[in-house]
Design an enzyme around this catalytic site. Structure first.
Site, mmCIF file in Angstrom:
data_model
loop_
_atom_site.group_PDB
_atom_site.id
_atom_site.type_symbol
_atom_site.label_atom_id
_atom_site.label_comp_id
_atom_site.label_asym_id
_atom_site.label_seq_id
_atom_site.Cartn_x
_atom_site.Cartn_y
_atom_site.Cartn_z
ATOM 1 N N HIS A 377 0.801 -1.230 0.000
ATOM 2 C CA HIS A 377 0.000 0.000 0.000
ATOM 3 C C HIS A 377 0.829 1.274 0.000
ATOM 4 O O HIS A 377 0.275 2.357 0.186
ATOM 5 C CB HIS A 377 -0.932 0.046 1.210
ATOM 6 C CG HIS A 377 -1.974 -1.010 1.229
ATOM 7 N ND1 HIS A 377 -3.238 -0.820 0.715
ATOM 8 C CD2 HIS A 377 -1.948 -2.267 1.710
ATOM 9 C CE1 HIS A 377 -3.948 -1.923 0.893
ATOM 10 N NE2 HIS A 377 -3.181 -2.826 1.488
ATOM 11 N N LYS A 568 -8.065 14.049 4.334
ATOM 12 C CA LYS A 568 -7.209 12.860 4.305
ATOM 13 C C LYS A 568 -6.171 13.080 5.386
ATOM 14 O O LYS A 568 -6.080 14.177 5.940
ATOM 15 C CB LYS A 568 -6.531 12.693 2.941
ATOM 16 C CG LYS A 568 -5.903 13.998 2.411
ATOM 17 C CD LYS A 568 -5.312 13.832 1.022
ATOM 18 C CE LYS A 568 -6.310 13.895 -0.093
ATOM 19 N NZ LYS A 568 -6.331 12.704 -0.933
ATOM 20 N N ARG A 569 -5.358 12.048 5.706
ATOM 21 C CA ARG A 569 -4.288 12.274 6.668
ATOM 22 C C ARG A 569 -3.393 13.420 6.203
ATOM 23 O O ARG A 569 -3.218 13.627 4.991
ATOM 24 C CB ARG A 569 -3.467 10.993 6.844
ATOM 25 C CG ARG A 569 -4.191 9.923 7.630
ATOM 26 C CD ARG A 569 -4.534 10.369 9.038
ATOM 27 N NE ARG A 569 -3.357 10.434 9.881
ATOM 28 C CZ ARG A 569 -2.975 9.463 10.709
ATOM 29 N NH1 ARG A 569 -3.691 8.365 10.829
ATOM 30 N NH2 ARG A 569 -1.891 9.605 11.448
ATOM 31 N N LYS A 574 0.987 14.506 0.371
ATOM 32 C CA LYS A 574 -0.387 14.813 -0.055
ATOM 33 C C LYS A 574 -0.573 16.306 -0.339
ATOM 34 O O LYS A 574 -1.588 16.726 -0.880
ATOM 35 C CB LYS A 574 -1.377 14.341 1.004
ATOM 36 C CG LYS A 574 -1.391 12.817 1.196
ATOM 37 C CD LYS A 574 -2.362 12.395 2.303
ATOM 38 C CE LYS A 574 -2.262 10.942 2.697
ATOM 39 N NZ LYS A 574 -2.963 10.020 1.768
ATOM 40 N N THR A 676 -8.617 6.556 -1.901
ATOM 41 C CA THR A 676 -9.974 6.012 -1.974
ATOM 42 C C THR A 676 -10.990 7.110 -1.698
ATOM 43 O O THR A 676 -12.130 7.035 -2.156
ATOM 44 C CB THR A 676 -10.176 4.855 -0.985
ATOM 45 O OG1 THR A 676 -9.634 5.234 0.283
ATOM 46 C CG2 THR A 676 -9.502 3.584 -1.459
ATOM 47 N N LYS A 680 -14.831 8.181 -3.383
ATOM 48 C CA LYS A 680 -16.057 8.565 -2.664
ATOM 49 C C LYS A 680 -16.584 9.889 -3.178
ATOM 50 O O LYS A 680 -17.800 10.072 -3.375
ATOM 51 C CB LYS A 680 -15.779 8.650 -1.149
ATOM 52 C CG LYS A 680 -15.424 7.304 -0.533
ATOM 53 C CD LYS A 680 -14.762 7.421 0.840
ATOM 54 C CE LYS A 680 -14.068 6.097 1.175
ATOM 55 N NZ LYS A 680 -13.157 6.189 2.345
HETATM 56 C C1 26V Z 1 1.976 2.462 7.744
HETATM 57 C C2 26V Z 1 2.611 2.307 8.928
HETATM 58 C C3 26V Z 1 4.060 2.405 8.956
HETATM 59 C C4 26V Z 1 4.616 1.685 10.121
HETATM 60 C C5 26V Z 1 3.922 2.050 11.393
HETATM 61 C C6 26V Z 1 2.455 1.844 11.370
HETATM 62 C C7 26V Z 1 1.843 2.081 10.064
HETATM 63 C C8 26V Z 1 0.480 2.040 9.976
HETATM 64 C C9 26V Z 1 -0.140 2.210 8.792
HETATM 65 C C10 26V Z 1 0.618 2.416 7.677
HETATM 66 C C11 26V Z 1 -0.141 2.551 6.425
HETATM 67 C C12 26V Z 1 0.566 3.199 5.323
HETATM 68 C C13 26V Z 1 0.031 2.706 4.062
HETATM 69 C C14 26V Z 1 -1.311 3.265 3.692
HETATM 70 O O1 26V Z 1 -2.182 3.614 4.457
HETATM 71 N N1 26V Z 1 -1.489 3.321 2.434
HETATM 72 C C15 26V Z 1 -2.685 3.819 1.828
HETATM 73 O O2 26V Z 1 -3.445 2.693 1.438
HETATM 74 C C16 26V Z 1 -4.647 3.061 0.791
HETATM 75 C C17 26V Z 1 -5.414 1.791 0.509
HETATM 76 O O3 26V Z 1 -4.742 1.021 -0.408
HETATM 77 C C18 26V Z 1 -4.331 3.846 -0.465
HETATM 78 O O4 26V Z 1 -5.545 4.245 -1.036
HETATM 79 C C19 26V Z 1 -3.487 5.073 -0.137
HETATM 80 O O5 26V Z 1 -3.092 5.726 -1.312
HETATM 81 C C20 26V Z 1 -2.277 4.656 0.644
HETATM 82 O O6 26V Z 1 -1.556 5.790 1.097
#
Ligand code: 26V
Length: 835
Positions: A377, A568-569, A574, A676, A680
């Protein structure tokens, strides 16, 4: 293996399941609500704001799900379906009541039941707290997947964590983000069913020993461990009007009795109790950082806890169905890893098969590689997970042994394919050498899986050409794309009732399970009375959101203005800052008397910053300072507003996306894996202004270039410009841009707070700015002007809006799940009539 409990249905259960259908009438629903309220919860006076009314309504609905839930489980067991297990550290479910009602088709009757005693169902909905067990896109995607799988009757189980504290609540103090805990379980979570009988034991610490078994083979044991109990809590996942109810199984950590016994015996009661809390810490809190990898021991414990508990649960079920023969495990199971967070499951499945089921390495590896599939992701290197070898050695010694063995055999495979290519081995090894050797979790996931996918076309291409290039050369057949989606049941039907009604009146309601049907709206794109109704819906939704924003921030919202939204975050890639630069530019134009051609607009920005991400927090402060100058300037009245939406979450998006007119998707090309939120907004008739990044590329292709405001550098252009990037010269050459920067530097937005904007401002002036914000300023302003012109032509804008909705069909997670199933999972849909 721990003792196995039989999950199959006994005689007593069958009687319950054969009991007559519960009544779906408003009479029966009202009777149950009052029963739960009075007899179970022990309350007398029903008030809307009481959490007990909400709970009583949930229990009444849950009863009606319960039978279907049992029947779904029974059908799965009887037919021994192959199942997919979706392993995810995050499930961002939001509220559940409205969706359950819609799925069951009892919304009207429940509303009527409550009406009869003078209550409003809508108020009850609002009383529900969000289940915020996720950060953002990745967690919400998991929730949309579950909804679509249940609706498609696919046998899919979600495995996740029952964090005691979910995503933090964001409050704003003097423009700064302040984090508050989210005690979402405090008033109870009436949806869940504890299944203590399926508890699992998870090992930590200790050491590995080997011994020779009766046949003379070497076996390994992981001993002297500190064990933790994993207790499952099941949440029902109803399909849309198809009688299916799937499960989300959330694990909660608890101490084992054995764990405390030694210390009790040693007489240290307080230490024993403290240890109990140490065990429970594992599921205490969701990590709120989705921006950078940080190697916290507790986070590794969470990951292993989820992986081990879920795999043991799958093996328990498998042996219940098949006895101790695990040779068919991969035929009956597929595990989808939601990013690398649960990737340690690759090594854990090897351990369970070898150490507990006594099968050979080769056989175990064949099963593991046929079972695991991995979804990536993110392309951001700073988010890629790597665990220090030393940490694994301490916490999970047996798992580390297994990872080393996988690596050794993998290196052998590389050497055979590319003899003597040492550099390649260094690059591809699961272990990154150096001062602090690290395990690369993404590589472990790839080596241990049969499928690796990205989440949008562009993203999947960039994985193969860049991040995972070596692996794609070795195993091209593993790599594939699965473009994300969103569930239209929540993101159109539930959150936008007036638009849903308008659409269904025009084309019928089959779009709720077949989103491509929306294409038939194209016939109405030039129908004036339909267009007028379309506009009225948007205005009503803008009013609803305006009221909500005023309640939250005190700021009166003018709903005549164009709603321009970015939620968004908060992350540098972004580029919320680019949006702010544009806001300042508009402010500057209006102030200097050059704003006549500008349509009045309200710019809404919302999102949380990771608590440890200083720059993202600074961006929030910058937005607030700029907003307060704009919003208090009389010259901006009715012409420009800038609003920060506090505590953005799933429920907020349900109010926001139906009201949006312009959707900001402005990340640096090549950085947003998919997005995503963009889908929406599109589904609800907003028009996107965006870069060629993530799923924007596919959105633009679907809607047509005339119905999308494109701007900015492409991935190739970004890469090409990087070495000679000089933001200063870009600013100097652009008078509008220079004025914006001058306003920022002059302290215009921070008179009483010197230096407060510096970090953010400096970041865009840096030649090393990875996000190259300055390069996209002028193209962005131009695209905004094109949007401005289009908006002035009401008929044209409405047409574009209708076409955006009409062409959003492919962005349903129903499509996404069909693709996962056809190309990865290969599951048979559940048939409820038990064979
Ligand atoms: C990353 C990490 C890094 C380590 C510590 C904990 C932690 C927790 C969550 C994440 C998530 C990062 C990846 C993420 O959220 N990606 C997003 O995924 C969406 C669904 O596929 C996508 O639409 C977004 O573009 C993407 O940024």
């Amino acid at each position: 293996m721990p003792a196995r409990t039989d999950e199959s249905v006994g005689i007593g259960d069958i009687e319950l399941l054969q009991a007559p259908e519960l009544w779906m009438t408003s009479d029966a629903i009202l009777r149950d609500i009052t029963h739960y309220f009075g007899r179970m919860l022990g309350r007398r006076t029903i008030r809307t704001q009481s959490p007990y009314l909400y709970q009583a309504v949930v229990f009444a609905v849950r009863d009606r799900l319960m039978e279907r839930w049992g029947k779904t489980r029974m059908a799965m067991e009887r037919n021994d379906y192959r199942r997919a297990s979706y392993l995810s550290l995050e499930f961002l479910m939001g509220r559940l009541l409205r969706n359950a009602q819609i799925s069951l088709g009892i919304e009207e009757n429940t509303a009527e039941a409550l009406n009869r005693i003078g209550l409003d169902l809508e108020d009850v909905y609002q009383r529900e707290l969000d289940t915020g067990l996720g950060n953002g896109g990745l967690g919400r995607l998991a929730a949309c997947f579950l909804d679509s799988c249940a609706t498609l009757s696919l046998p899919v189980v979600g495995y996740g964590m029952r964090y005691k504290y979910g995503m933090f609540h964001q409050r704003i103090e003097n423009g700064f983000q302040v984090e508050h805990p989210d005690p979402w379980l405090r008033e109870g979570f009436p949806w869940e069913v504890e299944r203590y009988e399926f508890a699992q034991t998870i090992k930590f610490g200790g050491r590995t020993t080997s011994y020779t078994d009766a046949k003379g083979g070497t076996r390994f044991e992981w001993i002297d461990t500190d064990d933790v109990l994993a207790i499952p809590f099941d949440v029902p996942v109803p399909g849309y009007r198809n009688e299916i109810v799937n499960s989300l199984r959330l694990w909660s950590a608890s101490s084992t009795d054995e764990f405390n016994l030694q210390e009790f015996n040693a007489g240290s009661y307080a230490d024993a109790v403290a240890t109990k809390y140490e065990a429970e810490n594992i599921t205490m809190v969701l990590y709120p950082d989705d921006a950078t990898y940080d190697g916290q021991v507790l986070r590794l414990k969470q990951q292993y806890f989820l992986a081990s508990a879920s795999l043991q649960d799958m093996l328990r079920y498998h042996t219940q169905q098949h006895g101790d023969d695990v040779s068919k495990f991969a035929e009956k199971n597929v595990v989808q890893l939601n990013d690398t967070h649960p990737a340690i499951a690759v090594a854990e499945l090897m351990r369970l098969l070898i150490d507990e089921f006594y099968i050979s390495w080769d056989e175990a590896w064949a099963i593991t590689r046929k079972t695991m599939a991995y979804t990536n992701h993110t392309l951001l290197p700073e988010a890629l997970e790597m665990w220090p070898v030393s940490m694994l050695r301490q916490l999970l010694p047996r798992i580390l042994d297994i990872i080393y063995e996988i690596d050794a055999r993998f290196i052998e495979e590389i050497s055979q394919r590319w003899p003597g290519d040492k550099a390649r081995i260094q690059r591809m090894s699961l272990i990154q050498k150096g001062h602090t050797p690290m395990v690369r979790m993404a590589y472990l996931a790839i080596a241990g899986s049969f499928s690796v996918n990205g989440v949008a076309k562009l993203h999947s291409e960039l994985l193969v050409d860049g991040l995972f290039r070596d692996f794609a050369e070795l195993w091209p057949e593993k790599f594939n794309n699965k473009t994300n989606g969103v569930t239209q049941r929540r993101w159109l039907a539930a959150c936008n009732p007036p638009l849903s009604r308008l659409i269904s009146n025009a084309i019928g309601d089959s779009w709720t399970t077949d989103l491509e049907q929306l294409r038939r709206l194209e016939d109405f794109a030039d129908d004036e009375s339909f267009a007028a109704a379309w506009r009225e819906v948007k205005i009503a939704n803008k009013q609803r959101l305006g009221k909500n924003i005023q309640e939250k921030t005190g700021l009166p919202i003018d709903t005549d203005l164009l709603f321009d939204v970015q939620v968004k975050r908060i992350h540098e890639y972004k580029r919320q800052l680019l949006n702010v630069l544009h806001a300042i530019h508009l402010y500057d134009r209006i102030r200097r008397g050059d704003g006549d051609e500008l349509v009045p607009r309200t710019i809404i920005i919302g999102g949380k910053a990771a608590p440890g991400y200083a720059m993202a927090k600074n961006v929030i402060k910058v937005i607030h300072n700029v907003a307060s100058v704009i919003n208090t300037d009389p010259a901006m009245q009715g012409r420009l507003q800038l609003v920060f939406y506090p505590d953005y979450n799933v429920s907020a998006m349900e109010l926001i996306c139906p009201a949006a007119e312009l959707s900001e998707q402005i990340s640096t090309a090549g950085k947003e894996a998919s997005g995503t939120g963009n889908m929406k907004f599109m589904m609800n008739g907003a028009i996107t202004i965006g870069t060629l990044d993530g799923a924007n590329v596919e959105i633009r292709q679907a809607v047509g270039e005339d119905n999308f405001f494109l701007f900015g550098l492409t991935v190739e252009e970004i890469n090409e410009l990087r070495e000679r990037y000089n933001p200063q010269s870009i600013i100097e050459a652009d008078e509008d841009f220079a004025r914006v920067v001058q306003l920022l530097q002059s302290g215009h937005f921070n008179r009483a707070e010197p230096g407060i904007m510096d970090a953010a401002l400096q970041s865009i002036l840096e030649p090393a700015d990875p996000w190259m914000t300055a390069a996209d300023f002028r193209p962005f302003v131009d695209a905004q002007l094109a949007a401005n012109t289009a908006y002035k032509d009401r008929a044209r804008w409405t047409r574009m809006s209708i076409l955006n909705t009409a062409r959003s069909g492919i962005f349903s997670t129903d499509r996404t799940m069909r693709e996962y199933n056809a190309e990865i999972w290969q599951l048979e849909p559940i048939e409820l009539d038990v064979k």
